[in-house]
Design an enzyme around this catalytic site. Sequence first.
Site, short mmCIF file in Angstrom:
data_model
loop_
_atom_site.label_atom_id
_atom_site.label_comp_id
_atom_site.label_asym_id
_atom_site.label_seq_id
_atom_site.Cartn_x
_atom_site.Cartn_y
_atom_site.Cartn_z
N LYS A 275 54.38 40.87 12.89
CA LYS A 275 53.49 40.95 11.74
C LYS A 275 53.66 42.34 11.12
O LYS A 275 53.46 43.35 11.77
CB LYS A 275 52.02 40.76 12.18
CG LYS A 275 50.98 41.11 11.09
CD LYS A 275 49.54 40.89 11.57
CE LYS A 275 48.53 41.41 10.54
NZ LYS A 275 47.12 41.27 10.98
N ASP A 280 46.21 46.72 5.49
CA ASP A 280 45.31 45.56 5.44
C ASP A 280 43.93 45.99 4.96
O ASP A 280 43.11 46.46 5.74
CB ASP A 280 45.23 44.91 6.83
CG ASP A 280 44.33 43.67 6.85
OD1 ASP A 280 43.97 43.18 5.75
OD2 ASP A 280 43.99 43.21 7.96
N LYS A 287 37.43 44.74 3.72
CA LYS A 287 36.90 45.32 4.96
C LYS A 287 35.92 46.45 4.63
O LYS A 287 36.03 47.05 3.56
CB LYS A 287 38.06 45.93 5.77
CG LYS A 287 38.94 44.93 6.48
CD LYS A 287 40.01 45.64 7.29
CE LYS A 287 40.94 44.66 7.98
NZ LYS A 287 40.28 43.85 9.03
N ASP A 298 48.65 48.03 10.83
CA ASP A 298 48.72 46.57 10.89
C ASP A 298 50.16 46.05 10.82
O ASP A 298 50.39 44.85 10.76
CB ASP A 298 47.86 45.96 9.77
CG ASP A 298 47.19 44.67 10.20
OD1 ASP A 298 47.17 44.38 11.41
OD2 ASP A 298 46.71 43.93 9.32
N ASP A 357 40.99 38.14 4.78
CA ASP A 357 41.25 39.14 5.82
C ASP A 357 41.95 38.53 7.04
O ASP A 357 42.41 39.24 7.92
CB ASP A 357 39.93 39.81 6.23
CG ASP A 357 40.15 41.12 6.97
OD1 ASP A 357 41.31 41.60 6.98
OD2 ASP A 357 39.18 41.65 7.53
N GLU A 359 44.88 37.40 7.29
CA GLU A 359 46.15 37.31 6.56
C GLU A 359 47.37 37.31 7.47
O GLU A 359 48.42 36.79 7.08
CB GLU A 359 46.26 38.46 5.55
CG GLU A 359 46.76 39.80 6.10
CD GLU A 359 45.88 40.41 7.19
OE1 GLU A 359 44.69 40.06 7.25
OE2 GLU A 359 46.39 41.21 8.00
N ARG A 361 48.07 35.69 10.18
CA ARG A 361 48.51 34.33 10.52
C ARG A 361 49.19 33.65 9.33
O ARG A 361 50.03 32.77 9.52
CB ARG A 361 47.31 33.50 11.03
CG ARG A 361 46.20 33.36 10.04
CD ARG A 361 44.87 32.98 10.68
NE ARG A 361 44.18 34.13 11.27
CZ ARG A 361 43.03 34.06 11.92
NH1 ARG A 361 42.42 32.89 12.08
NH2 ARG A 361 42.48 35.16 12.41
N1 BES Z 1 44.52 43.35 11.18
C1 BES Z 1 43.29 42.69 11.46
C2 BES Z 1 42.96 42.68 12.95
C3 BES Z 1 42.64 44.02 13.56
C4 BES Z 1 41.33 44.49 13.57
C5 BES Z 1 43.62 44.77 14.17
C6 BES Z 1 41.03 45.70 14.14
C7 BES Z 1 43.32 46.00 14.75
C8 BES Z 1 42.03 46.47 14.74
C9 BES Z 1 43.35 41.24 10.98
O1 BES Z 1 44.12 41.01 9.86
C10 BES Z 1 41.95 40.85 10.65
O2 BES Z 1 41.42 41.40 9.75
N2 BES Z 1 41.41 39.89 11.40
C11 BES Z 1 40.08 39.44 11.19
C12 BES Z 1 40.06 37.94 11.31
C13 BES Z 1 38.79 37.31 10.88
C14 BES Z 1 38.63 37.44 9.39
C15 BES Z 1 38.79 35.87 11.29
C16 BES Z 1 39.18 40.09 12.24
O3 BES Z 1 39.63 40.25 13.38
O4 BES Z 1 38.07 40.48 11.89
ZN ZN Z 2 45.62 42.32 9.51
MN MN Z 3 43.01 41.27 8.07
#
Ligand code: BES
Ligand code: ZN
Ligand code: MN
Length: 501
Positions: A275, A280, A287, A298, A357, A359, A361
């Site tokens: 990825k 992000d 966020k 990310d 968010d 994204e 996947r």
């Molecule tokens: N890049 C983030 C995940 C992440 C969060 C990595 C904190 C490292 C530290 C990912 O893209 C994300 O935002 N995931 C969301 C998914 C949710 C919207 C279902 C999350 O984990 O909040």
């Molecule tokens: Zn992300």
């Molecule tokens: Mn995200």
Amino acid sequence: MKKRLSINLNQKIVKEITEISSGGLIIGVFEGPFSDELKIIDQETNGTLKKLRKLGELEGKLGQSIYLPALSGVKAQRTYLVGCGKEGKKLSRQEAVKILTKMVSVAISSKASNVFISIPKLSISGEGDHWISQQISYLCENNIYTYDAKLNKKDKTTRSLKKVSIAIDSSLSSSKLKKGIRVGQTIGRGSNAAKDLANLPANVCTPSYLAKESRSAANKYLSLSCSVLGEKEMKKLKMDCLLSVGAGSAQESKLITLNYKGGKKDEQPHVIVGKGITFDTGGISLKPGATMDEMKFDMCGAASVIGTMQVIAELKAPINVIGLVASAENMPGGKATKPGDVVRTMSGLTVEILNTDAEGRLVLADALTYAKKFNPQSVVDIATLTGACIVALGHSTSGLMSNDDRLAQKLLKAGTTSTDRAWQLPIWDVYKKDLNSNFADIANIGGRAGTITAACFLSKFTEDYSWAHLDVAGTAHISGAAKGASGRPVPLLSHYLLDQS
Ligand code: BES
Ligand code: ZN
Ligand code: MN
């Protein structure tokens, strides 16, 4: 950036231990009677070590260390003794790493430019002496890393250490130990290459920058080649799902392929997919501001793919490996994807994007479909995918999910030997209904088990091959005072791929 050490393996010369190094001398000591080396040093220094022992300063307890500057009768300007615990006691890998890390950090913080490390006979459950040589050279290379490219000269870390010589008390041939040194050092360099990419700010490290760095990595090795798809080419391949992530960004999304040919021509390759979200923001599902800067990390999955491909090429592994990097910048904007938008993936499945968010996947879905064209033996994706993985496993352990238990076992084993550990979570059918959508084949979020539902989403695109997913949200970078990339899971991936040959 890119501090490189030269590491040697010397044969152990007990009798000359007091003559062996002009810089630093680091010796492992056990609780109990002195080793021959220590006896010699004790003699030369008129019983200094015995006195220290009486004072309780030299117990040999695991991880304890003492510094003895300018010992008379010892050529080295600085002598350090590092405790190794009870002699002959079986050590866990973690205990052994604690000892070796202490030796390495003493060496790195020493003012000496060359040090000699003498490792006594350690017995480690599940591993031989070859593992010790590999771990210590990995730790030397990995731990000497600093990132200060953008600092003013006066703030840069200055390190004196240039060369480490290692003696290991072992019955293994020195060529076997030397191979361990080389493998460990190469993995350390690969993990530092990943850190360098990930630590760069997102205004420098864009998808195009990752493409440029991948090309230059490929230029270093005859067996490694690189090709890059831009948005136009991806549009032709119907990768609307990947493209939907970068829609709000001024930066062009890229799909990078690194192709390593070390095996037979017709041998099926192992594929690793990273990825590569270079920043992000969350997109329209923005966020919160606090620690949002850390979302420059990310792209750590992508960085680990680029780092690992260099390890494999450098070590000339006799296998075929494809490294894919799915890269985009997730930004809000007039053209950005909105919650509720429906996109079609390259596989034909439609996705309702309930949260922009989620994204990672989305870019992986199309990259995983693209991976099919390589007729892979196995596919492993690596992603900072979910915050939920940090809640489940913290910062020491990566999440592992797979549709093939044999593959999962191989990856878990690689994580254990490299002490870059992962733990498996289930992706049973009971979780899959969480992705039901009223408006498309699947939704991109749903359910409470966030790490698992993210993997269930990916599993819809990996039905045709043996696949595993590593969620490295908690392990690829750390926050706080030591904020920065860790280089993980380059050690796990390298061990896994080297084991396939
Ligand atoms: N890049 C983030 C995940 C992440 C969060 C990595 C904190 C490292 C530290 C990912 O893209 C994300 O935002 N995931 C969301 C998914 C949710 C919207 C279902 C999350 O984990 O909040
Ligand atoms: Zn992300
Ligand atoms: Mn995200």
